[in-house]
Design a protein around this motif. Structure first.
Motif, mmCIF file in Angstrom:
data_model
loop_
_atom_site.group_PDB
_atom_site.id
_atom_site.type_symbol
_atom_site.label_atom_id
_atom_site.label_comp_id
_atom_site.label_asym_id
_atom_site.label_seq_id
_atom_site.Cartn_x
_atom_site.Cartn_y
_atom_site.Cartn_z
ATOM 1 N N GLU A 149 0.824 -1.200 0.000
ATOM 2 C CA GLU A 149 0.000 0.000 0.000
ATOM 3 C C GLU A 149 0.862 1.255 0.000
ATOM 4 O OE1 GLU A 149 -3.001 2.803 0.149
ATOM 5 O OE2 GLU A 149 -2.985 0.709 -0.501
ATOM 6 N N LEU A 150 1.944 1.267 0.766
ATOM 7 C CA LEU A 150 2.835 2.424 0.781
ATOM 8 C C LEU A 150 3.486 2.639 -0.582
ATOM 9 C CD1 LEU A 150 4.495 1.998 4.284
ATOM 10 C CD2 LEU A 150 3.055 3.909 3.545
ATOM 11 N N ARG A 151 3.813 1.561 -1.265
ATOM 12 C CA ARG A 151 4.405 1.698 -2.593
ATOM 13 C C ARG A 151 3.433 2.409 -3.536
ATOM 14 N NH1 ARG A 151 8.613 0.219 -5.341
ATOM 15 N NH2 ARG A 151 9.497 -0.920 -3.579
ATOM 16 N N ARG A 152 2.153 2.143 -3.363
ATOM 17 C CA ARG A 152 1.156 2.774 -4.220
ATOM 18 C C ARG A 152 0.877 4.225 -3.822
ATOM 19 N NH1 ARG A 152 -1.301 -2.380 -3.634
ATOM 20 N NH2 ARG A 152 -2.534 -1.628 -1.892
ATOM 21 N N SER A 153 0.959 4.529 -2.531
ATOM 22 C CA SER A 153 0.421 5.804 -2.062
ATOM 23 C C SER A 153 1.440 6.783 -1.485
ATOM 24 C CB SER A 153 -0.645 5.535 -0.988
ATOM 25 O OG SER A 153 -0.056 4.906 0.149
ATOM 26 N N ALA A 154 2.658 6.342 -1.197
ATOM 27 C CA ALA A 154 3.589 7.180 -0.427
ATOM 28 C C ALA A 154 3.904 8.503 -1.110
ATOM 29 C CB ALA A 154 4.880 6.413 -0.157
ATOM 30 N N LEU A 155 4.104 8.485 -2.432
ATOM 31 C CA LEU A 155 4.502 9.722 -3.107
ATOM 32 C C LEU A 155 3.385 10.753 -3.125
ATOM 33 C CD1 LEU A 155 6.610 8.293 -6.054
ATOM 34 C CD2 LEU A 155 7.426 9.514 -4.031
ATOM 35 N N PRO A 203 6.172 12.464 2.127
ATOM 36 C CA PRO A 203 6.762 11.204 1.657
ATOM 37 C C PRO A 203 8.144 10.931 2.241
ATOM 38 C CG PRO A 203 6.661 12.825 -0.106
ATOM 39 C CD PRO A 203 5.847 13.363 1.013
ATOM 40 N N LEU A 204 8.939 11.989 2.439
ATOM 41 C CA LEU A 204 10.273 11.768 3.014
ATOM 42 C C LEU A 204 10.166 11.264 4.456
ATOM 43 C CD1 LEU A 204 12.193 14.845 1.591
ATOM 44 C CD2 LEU A 204 12.469 12.443 0.942
ATOM 45 N N GLY A 205 9.136 11.702 5.162
ATOM 46 C CA GLY A 205 8.902 11.178 6.506
ATOM 47 C C GLY A 205 8.571 9.701 6.464
ATOM 48 N N ILE A 206 7.807 9.284 5.450
ATOM 49 C CA ILE A 206 7.492 7.861 5.293
ATOM 50 C C ILE A 206 8.763 7.076 5.011
ATOM 51 C CG2 ILE A 206 6.306 6.199 3.810
ATOM 52 C CD1 ILE A 206 4.026 8.194 3.542
ATOM 53 N N ALA A 207 9.640 7.620 4.160
ATOM 54 C CA ALA A 207 10.910 6.938 3.874
ATOM 55 C C ALA A 207 11.720 6.750 5.156
ATOM 56 C CB ALA A 207 11.716 7.728 2.841
ATOM 57 N N ALA A 208 11.783 7.791 5.967
ATOM 58 C CA ALA A 208 12.514 7.696 7.233
ATOM 59 C C ALA A 208 11.856 6.689 8.167
ATOM 60 C CB ALA A 208 12.586 9.072 7.895
ATOM 61 N N ASP A 209 10.519 6.662 8.188
ATOM 62 C CA ASP A 209 9.800 5.696 9.025
ATOM 63 C C ASP A 209 10.083 4.262 8.580
ATOM 64 O OD1 ASP A 209 8.711 7.657 10.574
ATOM 65 O OD2 ASP A 209 6.748 7.647 9.598
ATOM 66 N N ALA A 234 13.023 8.765 -1.638
ATOM 67 C CA ALA A 234 14.009 9.840 -1.487
ATOM 68 C C ALA A 234 14.563 10.273 -2.841
ATOM 69 C CB ALA A 234 15.139 9.377 -0.562
ATOM 70 N N GLU A 235 14.774 9.326 -3.743
ATOM 71 C CA GLU A 235 15.283 9.661 -5.081
ATOM 72 C C GLU A 235 14.299 10.563 -5.824
ATOM 73 O OE1 GLU A 235 16.284 7.500 -9.341
ATOM 74 O OE2 GLU A 235 14.955 6.576 -7.862
ATOM 75 N N VAL A 236 13.029 10.184 -5.824
ATOM 76 C CA VAL A 236 12.019 10.976 -6.532
ATOM 77 C C VAL A 236 11.923 12.384 -5.955
ATOM 78 C CG1 VAL A 236 9.543 11.172 -6.983
ATOM 79 C CG2 VAL A 236 10.685 8.977 -7.293
ATOM 80 N N ARG A 237 12.120 12.499 -4.649
ATOM 81 C CA ARG A 237 12.040 13.815 -3.998
ATOM 82 C C ARG A 237 13.349 14.593 -4.098
ATOM 83 N NH1 ARG A 237 7.069 15.510 -3.481
ATOM 84 N NH2 ARG A 237 7.744 16.915 -1.808
ATOM 85 N N GLY A 238 14.320 14.034 -4.812
ATOM 86 C CA GLY A 238 15.565 14.752 -5.050
ATOM 87 C C GLY A 238 16.570 14.703 -3.920
ATOM 88 N N LYS A 239 16.345 13.857 -2.918
ATOM 89 C CA LYS A 239 17.277 13.725 -1.799
ATOM 90 C C LYS A 239 18.211 12.554 -2.090
ATOM 91 C CE LYS A 239 15.340 17.077 0.471
ATOM 92 N NZ LYS A 239 16.056 18.376 0.645
ATOM 93 N N TYR A 265 19.865 4.750 1.843
ATOM 94 C CA TYR A 265 18.829 3.723 1.940
ATOM 95 C C TYR A 265 19.116 2.566 0.981
ATOM 96 C CZ TYR A 265 15.944 7.211 4.428
ATOM 97 O OH TYR A 265 15.450 8.135 5.320
ATOM 98 N N ALA A 266 19.594 2.889 -0.227
ATOM 99 C CA ALA A 266 19.885 1.834 -1.202
ATOM 100 C C ALA A 266 21.019 0.937 -0.715
ATOM 101 C CB ALA A 266 20.232 2.449 -2.557
#
Length: 345
Positions: free
Chosen positions: A14-20, A25-31, A58-63, A70-71
């Motif tokens: 579900e997060l893969r579908r909705s996170a962006l 979204p960066l908070g979700i990545a950190a979580d 993070a990549e999509v958000r330019g971080k 993370y990778a």
């Protein structure tokens, strides 16, 4: 969408579908990274997938620095670098390295050993070619994809000894599980179109296969057994014990649920009411097959089992639930957040 105390595989999907589309979204990545570190995954083997998702967000958000961190963690989280999922994480890592600049040699060193994945991992063509495109190496992507396509076509032609008027005989695969060759051809087709290369024989084949798959996906499910629903644990056990049923019920639980949801929507549009699915168990199917001295993969056996289930009120799962009610599939998510959107994909 905030993450939960314990994240399940369904939560990650579900997060893969909705996170962006979330507010942070960066908070979700950190979580996600924190959930892995704190052992808050219901299935610890999902750690690499969770971290790879964090990297992509993070990549999509330019971080890019965070994405690379993370990778790196994602690649290390898989049991082996030879794991196919680790290979996809390595391709993602290479894509990030290209974007960081000045690390092209490191990116290519990561990507080059992944070429064999193109022959057997359905997601590899997209991940590898996206990385090469990020490094302005789309022509190399065309070269790698073409070599992989040619090898698979030659192997299939030699194995089947079947040549049609338009090229080697090719099996597309069921609508919910198209084969590796299909994904290779489609990705190669996209790469060549972006490069403005002339249409060749394999581009024609890619178009034909896509049309064939579209036609097959539009065909309605007609067998009563197709309305059998396998809850998550039962589905995983079924395919582990009866892999031949992958084509019937889908390659994974998401595809299985999507197929049922689409069929139920089709039946509703045709005017049928009072619809539902029949919740099945592996023991039930095997028991029915044993009593009939039959094979559980036999369509007649599965249809007979469905008819037996239809006589048991407890086996019937009504459909559809209200949008804000729990989804009919038992995932624990709201219907509007889980299976409802699957009918539109």
């Amino acid at each position: 969408m905030p993450t939960k105390d314990v994240l399940t595989s369904a939560d990650l999907a579900e997060l893969r579908r909705s996170a962006l589309g979330a507010a942070n979204p960066l908070g979700i990545a950190a979580d996600l990274a924190e959930a892995v570190e704190q052992g808050r995954l219901a299935a610890p083997e999902d750690a690499g997938d969770a971290l790879a998702l964090a990297a992509e967000i993070a990549e999509v958000r330019g971080k890019l620095d965070a994405a690379l961190r993370y990778a790196d963690l994602a690649v290390a989280a898989y049991p082996s670098r030879d794991d196919d999922r680790a290979g996809l994480a390595r391709a993602l890592r290479a894509r990030i390295l290209f974007q960081l600049g000045g690390r092209e040699d490191e990116a290519m060193a990561e990507l080059t050993p992944l070429r064999p994945l193109l022959l057997g991992q359905p997601d590899a063509p997209a991940y590898v070619s996206a990385a090469l495109d990020a490094g302005r190496r789309s022509a190399l992507a065309d070269e790698w994809l073409t070599e992989a396509v040619d090898k698979l076509l030659a192997e299939r032609a030699a194995g089947a000894q079947a040549i049609t008027a338009t090229g080697p005989a090719v099996e597309v695969g069921p609508p919910d599980a198209p084969g590796v060759l299909f994904f290779l051809l489609q990705q190669r087709h996209r790469v060549r179109r972006n490069l403005n290369l002339p249409h060749d024989r394999n581009d024609d084949l890619a178009d034909r296969l896509e049309n064939q798959l579209t036609r097959r996906a539009e065909q309605p499910l007609t067998a009563e057994s197709e309305l059998i629903f396998w809850p998550r644990a039962e589905f995983d056990r079924l395919l582990a014990e009866q892999p031949a049923l992958t084509e019937t019920y889908g390659p994974d639980w998401d595809a299985h649920r999507a197929r049922l949801e689409k069929e139920l929507v089709r039946l509703t549009n045709a005017g049928q009411t009072g619809l539902g699915v029949l919740s099945a168990t592996v023991d039930g199917l095997l028991g029915f097959a044993g009593r009939r001295n039959g094979d559980p993969t036999d369509p007649e056996i599965r249809t007979g089992y469905a008819r037996e289930l239809s006589t048991r009120p407890s086996a019937r799962v009504p459909w559809p639930p209200e949008r804000n009610d729990a989804c009919w599939c038992g995932s624990g998510l709201k219907y509007k957040k889980d299976c409802l959107p699957r009918s539109r994909s």
